[in-house]
Design a protein around this motif. Structure first.
Motif, PDB file in Angstrom:
ATOM      1  N   ARG A 154      90.337  43.435  92.328  1.00 43.60           N
ATOM      2  CA  ARG A 154      89.534  42.839  93.392  1.00 43.60           C
ATOM      3  C   ARG A 154      88.612  43.875  94.012  1.00 43.60           C
ATOM      4  NH1 ARG A 154      93.367  38.638  96.873  1.00 43.60           N
ATOM      5  NH2 ARG A 154      93.943  37.310  95.099  1.00 43.60           N
ATOM      6  N   GLU A 180      85.157  38.568  98.998  1.00 37.97           N
ATOM      7  CA  GLU A 180      85.957  39.176  97.945  1.00 37.97           C
ATOM      8  C   GLU A 180      85.559  38.623  96.585  1.00 37.97           C
ATOM      9  OE1 GLU A 180      90.152  38.970  98.321  1.00 37.97           O
ATOM     10  OE2 GLU A 180      90.246  40.606  99.771  1.00 37.97           O
ATOM     11  N   ASN A 182      86.772  38.826  92.341  1.00 40.69           N
ATOM     12  CA  ASN A 182      87.797  39.225  91.390  1.00 40.69           C
ATOM     13  C   ASN A 182      87.184  39.535  90.038  1.00 40.69           C
ATOM     14  OD1 ASN A 182      90.130  38.616  93.134  1.00 40.69           O
ATOM     15  ND2 ASN A 182      89.434  36.502  92.917  1.00 40.69           N
TER      16      ASN A 182
END
Length: 218
Positions: A154, A180, A182
């Motif tokens: 992440r 965020e 990934n």
């Protein structure tokens, strides 16, 4: 982006930061830019397609492109609750917005294509979401701008508010957007497509470090 705009961003970076895809200002920016956007090209991917589940389709940008050559195509967008609430006024008998994958699939009935462009990396559990999408049993899946890494990790990503959504900026004051992202293991991503086979895979030319894939039902 113009040279002047690049210099301005470097010398005078925005001070205000908004967080995440549920932010009302970000949602409104994408919504208004989508309404104002007028596509001028065809899209070979949707030729002969009748039904599409668009995972992360914003306010219906991809539908606007697809209907140029397929006026009768039925399109179900799966998005965040905030985006669904804002975009629902754009819904028709051929375009609808849903918070859940199963709701979108039920409305479409048979799903010819699942399309997702730069979205899977922002969900809490990318691989479980891929499995859920595959359980719909579409004829084909098309993925764009998937960040692929040797292993899942992440990071915090920052973009400019005006860069979100299609077309030119509508913002009177520039801001930063933070969320965020990934990076997804390539092996795990492919294995999550149980019952499907890869038909295409290559670097995505629109975003550095990402890949594009197409899968067909076995």
């Amino acid at each position: 982006m113009t040279f002047i705009k690049r210099v301005k961003r470097k010398l005078l970076p925005p001070r205000e930061v908004i967080q995440g895809y549920e932010n009302p200002e970000l949602v409104e920016t994408i919504f208004l830019k989508t309404i104002n956007y007028n596509p001028d090209s065809d899209w070979p991917l949707v030729a002969g397609i009748n039904t599409v589940l668009d995972f992360g389709g914003g306010a219906g940008l991809h539908y606007k492109v697809a209907r140029r050559q397929c006026p009768d195509i039925r399109w179900a967008v799966v998005e965040t609750p905030a985006m669904v609430q804002r975009a629902k006024e754009l819904g028709t008998d051929r375009l609808m917005f849903f918070e859940r994958i199963d709701q979108a699939a039920d409305w479409l009935g048979t799903v010819d294509l699942i399309h997702s462009n730069g979205t899977i990396q922002y969900v809490p559990d990318a691989l479980e979401t891929v499995r859920t999408l595959c359980s719909v049993r579409p004829a084909m899946l098309a993925w764009y701008r998937v960040p692929i890494s040797e292993e899942t990790r992440r990071e915090v990503q920052t973009s400019y508010l005006s860069d979100n959504g299609p077309g030119s900026s509508l913002a009177s004051k520039e801001k930063l957007v933070r969320y965020e992202r990934n990076w997804i293991s390539e092996q795990a991503f492919i294995q999550a497509h149980e019952g499907f086979r890869i038909t295409e895979r290559s670097p995505d030319p629109t975003e550095r470090g990402t890949q594009q894939f197409r899968f067909a039902r076995v």
